[in-house]
Design a protein around this motif. Structure first.
Motif, PDB file in Angstrom:
ATOM      1  N   GLU A 116       0.834  -1.205   0.000  1.00  0.00           N
ATOM      2  CA  GLU A 116       0.000   0.000   0.000  1.00  0.00           C
ATOM      3  C   GLU A 116       0.866   1.252   0.000  1.00  0.00           C
ATOM      4  N   GLU A 117       0.403   2.273  -0.705  1.00  0.00           N
ATOM      5  CA  GLU A 117       1.108   3.548  -0.743  1.00  0.00           C
ATOM      6  C   GLU A 117       0.119   4.681  -0.477  1.00  0.00           C
ATOM      7  N   TYR A 118       0.417   5.463   0.558  1.00  0.00           N
ATOM      8  CA  TYR A 118      -0.415   6.603   0.923  1.00  0.00           C
ATOM      9  C   TYR A 118       0.268   7.908   0.522  1.00  0.00           C
ATOM     10  N   TYR A 119      -0.529   8.955   0.554  1.00  0.00           N
ATOM     11  CA  TYR A 119      -0.030  10.314   0.287  1.00  0.00           C
ATOM     12  C   TYR A 119      -0.480  11.215   1.430  1.00  0.00           C
ATOM     13  N   LEU A 120       0.412  12.116   1.852  1.00  0.00           N
ATOM     14  CA  LEU A 120       0.049  13.121   2.854  1.00  0.00           C
ATOM     15  C   LEU A 120       0.804  14.406   2.561  1.00  0.00           C
ATOM     16  N   SER A 121       0.098  15.525   2.560  1.00  0.00           N
ATOM     17  CA  SER A 121       0.782  16.824   2.494  1.00  0.00           C
ATOM     18  C   SER A 121       0.124  17.773   3.478  1.00  0.00           C
ATOM     19  N   THR A 129      -4.218  25.778   8.165  1.00  0.00           N
ATOM     20  CA  THR A 129      -3.325  24.789   7.572  1.00  0.00           C
ATOM     21  C   THR A 129      -4.161  23.790   6.791  1.00  0.00           C
ATOM     22  N   THR A 130      -3.721  23.478   5.570  1.00  0.00           N
ATOM     23  CA  THR A 130      -4.447  22.547   4.712  1.00  0.00           C
ATOM     24  C   THR A 130      -3.781  21.181   4.746  1.00  0.00           C
ATOM     25  N   VAL A 131      -4.595  20.147   4.916  1.00  0.00           N
ATOM     26  CA  VAL A 131      -4.111  18.765   4.925  1.00  0.00           C
ATOM     27  C   VAL A 131      -4.712  18.029   3.732  1.00  0.00           C
ATOM     28  N   ASN A 132      -3.870  17.335   2.976  1.00  0.00           N
ATOM     29  CA  ASN A 132      -4.322  16.489   1.873  1.00  0.00           C
ATOM     30  C   ASN A 132      -3.892  15.061   2.165  1.00  0.00           C
ATOM     31  N   PHE A 133      -4.845  14.130   2.064  1.00  0.00           N
ATOM     32  CA  PHE A 133      -4.539  12.716   2.308  1.00  0.00           C
ATOM     33  C   PHE A 133      -5.170  11.859   1.225  1.00  0.00           C
ATOM     34  N   SER A 134      -4.414  10.853   0.774  1.00  0.00           N
ATOM     35  CA  SER A 134      -4.956   9.892  -0.184  1.00  0.00           C
ATOM     36  C   SER A 134      -4.436   8.503   0.148  1.00  0.00           C
ATOM     37  N   GLY A 138       1.871   7.564  -4.318  1.00  0.00           N
ATOM     38  CA  GLY A 138       2.875   7.025  -5.216  1.00  0.00           C
ATOM     39  C   GLY A 138       2.983   7.815  -6.498  1.00  0.00           C
ATOM     40  N   ILE A 139       3.572   7.208  -7.516  1.00  0.00           N
ATOM     41  CA  ILE A 139       3.891   7.939  -8.744  1.00  0.00           C
ATOM     42  C   ILE A 139       2.645   8.343  -9.519  1.00  0.00           C
ATOM     43  N   HIS A 140       1.495   7.723  -9.216  1.00  0.00           N
ATOM     44  CA  HIS A 140       0.276   8.047  -9.954  1.00  0.00           C
ATOM     45  C   HIS A 140      -0.642   8.984  -9.168  1.00  0.00           C
ATOM     46  N   ILE A 141      -0.103   9.662  -8.175  1.00  0.00           N
ATOM     47  CA  ILE A 141      -0.961  10.490  -7.321  1.00  0.00           C
ATOM     48  C   ILE A 141      -1.668  11.589  -8.110  1.00  0.00           C
ATOM     49  N   GLU A 142      -0.995  12.177  -9.082  1.00  0.00           N
ATOM     50  CA  GLU A 142      -1.635  13.248  -9.842  1.00  0.00           C
ATOM     51  C   GLU A 142      -2.828  12.719 -10.630  1.00  0.00           C
ATOM     52  N   GLU A 143      -2.710  11.504 -11.158  1.00  0.00           N
ATOM     53  CA  GLU A 143      -3.823  10.919 -11.892  1.00  0.00           C
ATOM     54  C   GLU A 143      -4.992  10.609 -10.961  1.00  0.00           C
ATOM     55  N   ASN A 144      -4.695  10.288  -9.700  1.00  0.00           N
ATOM     56  CA  ASN A 144      -5.745   9.915  -8.744  1.00  0.00           C
ATOM     57  C   ASN A 144      -6.188  11.077  -7.859  1.00  0.00           C
ATOM     58  N   TRP A 145      -5.649  12.269  -8.115  1.00  0.00           N
ATOM     59  CA  TRP A 145      -5.879  13.379  -7.190  1.00  0.00           C
ATOM     60  C   TRP A 145      -7.359  13.676  -6.999  1.00  0.00           C
ATOM     61  N   ASP A 146      -8.065  13.902  -8.086  1.00  0.00           N
ATOM     62  CA  ASP A 146      -9.473  14.296  -7.987  1.00  0.00           C
ATOM     63  C   ASP A 146     -10.345  13.206  -7.397  1.00  0.00           C
ATOM     64  N   SER A 147     -10.031  11.952  -7.712  1.00  0.00           N
ATOM     65  CA  SER A 147     -10.898  10.848  -7.285  1.00  0.00           C
ATOM     66  C   SER A 147     -10.588  10.339  -5.878  1.00  0.00           C
ATOM     67  N   SER A 148      -9.350  10.545  -5.412  1.00  0.00           N
ATOM     68  CA  SER A 148      -8.978   9.916  -4.144  1.00  0.00           C
ATOM     69  C   SER A 148      -8.597  10.892  -3.029  1.00  0.00           C
ATOM     70  N   MET A 149      -8.350  12.149  -3.364  1.00  0.00           N
ATOM     71  CA  MET A 149      -7.799  13.068  -2.362  1.00  0.00           C
ATOM     72  C   MET A 149      -8.868  13.550  -1.382  1.00  0.00           C
ATOM     73  N   ILE A 150      -8.520  13.508  -0.129  1.00  0.00           N
ATOM     74  CA  ILE A 150      -9.355  14.060   0.947  1.00  0.00           C
ATOM     75  C   ILE A 150      -8.633  15.297   1.481  1.00  0.00           C
ATOM     76  N   THR A 151      -9.322  16.411   1.497  1.00  0.00           N
ATOM     77  CA  THR A 151      -8.704  17.677   1.907  1.00  0.00           C
ATOM     78  C   THR A 151      -9.525  18.320   3.005  1.00  0.00           C
ATOM     79  N   TRP A 152      -8.839  18.802   4.031  1.00  0.00           N
ATOM     80  CA  TRP A 152      -9.519  19.579   5.056  1.00  0.00           C
ATOM     81  C   TRP A 152      -8.573  20.628   5.603  1.00  0.00           C
TER      82      TRP A 152
END
Length: 440
Positions: A116-121, A129-134, A138-152
């Motif tokens: 599994e590969e997660y993303y956090l910024s 402060t903005t938090v982004n989690f998916s 991994g390398i395909h995060i930009e392709e999955n940004w709209d469909s998988s990203m949770i932002t608060w």
């Protein structure tokens, strides 16, 4: 808020040190060593025995991405294999067309097999402060940004130890991993706040079968104005040195840029300088990071970007001496540009403009900083006249009336054309006026 990128090694070094402090028992940052020409990997084995006992990952630590696409990542290597791979690459010139520069720093870490590969910024803002989690990092995060990203967002001054994180991520994370994911995000936020990070990104990071989290690739930026208060926390005890702020990859600092950077490192104020064109005829002394962007953009929008000599700022309340040294450097560049033109053409240089601008200061004493600029201008007034230079000023803020009076008096004393304005005109008013002058 000046944001300075730092090396991956330093981001992880700080996290490795402070995560257990903010959340005892939690450890998700693997050990790492930094390899340079003066610190080869084999010389670091004795102090880091794990280098001999595990497979390794080796990659450049040079503030650029897509290292895999440039064939610059070594996986599952022994320390001997890592050494052989590094030898021809440390100091190597990388030239891909888009990237060009010497590879001077590498990071070496344990290889971590994972699925599994997660993303956090985490990104700081003026109000929150903005938090982004998916869960699809991994390398395909930009392709999955709209469909998988949770932002608060988290409002500034919130109690980070108590904020709700679970409700944001629980729908995309398995129950087994949920508690670990929440702890990693909370600890990262606490360290982010404690160390004055402005940006922190983990891509990817993972949670292993034993529910242990590991961050793999990391990017970080800090507020370098906080060095006065936080610098001791950033300090690298192993190297016995302050946190390094490397130049962007491929960017070799000009002598004047290095000088201003050294001044900046010694003050709680902010002094920044980037040379754009040494032969330009428009040079700027701008107070404030936002104002510096506006001035540069306006000059460019009016069609004179090719004639803009520099980009930079003095802000954060520099004292008279600091402002003098900064102004002296920029003015010297202006005068040098006139000499370059004179040598090329054999004629007197064309008109030049010095823009001294800014918005309405909050706490910077305008009179104090203007005393430093007056000092710098007075030293070379004859040279400025010979370079056909006129000075265009727009400034407001604490003691601005006294500061503008100093400038008017200087112009009269030296018979130097200095056009002085306060808040009665908008911030960029002096730019088209200066452009009209250089076109005469």
């Amino acid at each position: 808020m000046p944001r300075k990128k730092i090396r991956e090694y330093d981001s992880k070094r700080l996290l490795r040190k402070f995560v257990p402090e903010v959340m005892p028992g939690l450890d998700f940052v693997p050990p790492a060593v930094q390899v340079t020409e003066s610190s080869p990997i084999l010389k670091q084995v004795e102090a880091n025995p794990w280098l001999k006992n595990t497979k390794l990952v080796v990659k450049p630590d040079m503030l650029f991405g897509q290292r895999g696409k440039h064939n610059l990542i070594l996986l599952k290597a022994s320390v001997e294999e890592a050494d052989e791979w590094l030898k021809p690459r440390v100091g190597q010139l990388l030239n891909t067309g888009k990237l060009k520069g010497d590879l001077t720093h590498f990071i070496v870490e344990p290889f971590c097999p994972h699925e599994e590969e997660y993303y956090l910024s985490i990104l700081v803002g003026r109000e929150a402060t903005t938090v982004n989690f998916s869960a699809k990092g991994g390398i395909h995060i930009e392709e999955n940004w709209d469909s998988s990203m949770i932002t608060w967002t988290i409002p500034n001054f919130s109690d980070l130890a108590k904020i709700d994180i679970k409700s944001h991520v629980e729908k995309t994370v398995g129950k087994k991993q949920l508690d670990t994911v929440v702890k990693v995000i909370r600890a990262s936020l606490l360290v982010f706040d404690k160390l004055d990070f402005t940006m922190l990104e983990f891509n990817p990071w993972t949670v292993l079968e034993d529910n242990r989290a590991v961050i793999l690739d990391t990017r970080g930026e800090v507020d370098d104005c906080a060095e006065f208060t936080t610098g001791q926390l950033w300090f690298d005890e192993v190297k016995d040195q302050k946190l390094e702020f490397p130049a962007p990859f491929g960017k070799i600092l000009e002598p004047e840029e290095s000088y201003i950077s050294s001044l900046d490192a010694k003050t709680g104020a902010s002094l920044k300088l980037t040379i754009i064109n040494r032969e330009a005829r428009i040079w700027t002394l701008v107070a404030g990071g936002g104002a510096s962007v506006i001035y540069a953009d306006t000059v460019t929008d009016l069609g004179y970007g090719d004639d803009l000599g520099n980009y930079g700022e003095y802000s954060g309340g520099p004292n008279e001496e600091e402002t003098y040294l900064y102004a002296k450097t920029v003015i010297r560049l202006l005068l040098d540009s006139a000499e370059i033109e004179k040598k090329k053409t054999g004629k007197a240089p064309r008109n030049r403009a010095l823009l001294i601008g800014g918005g309405i200061a909050n706490f910077t004493d305008v009179a104090k900083t203007f005393k430093g600029i007056v000092h710098a201008l007075r030293e070379v007034s004859d040279d400025l006249k010979a370079a056909n230079t006129e000075v265009f000023i727009r400034r407001a803020g604490p003691n601005y009336v006294a500061g503008l009076a100093l400038m008017r008096k200087l112009g009269n004393d030296l018979d130097l054309p200095i056009h002085v304005h306060g808040y009665e005109v908008d911030m960029t008013h002096i730019i088209p006026t200066a452009i009209d002058y250089i076109n005469k």
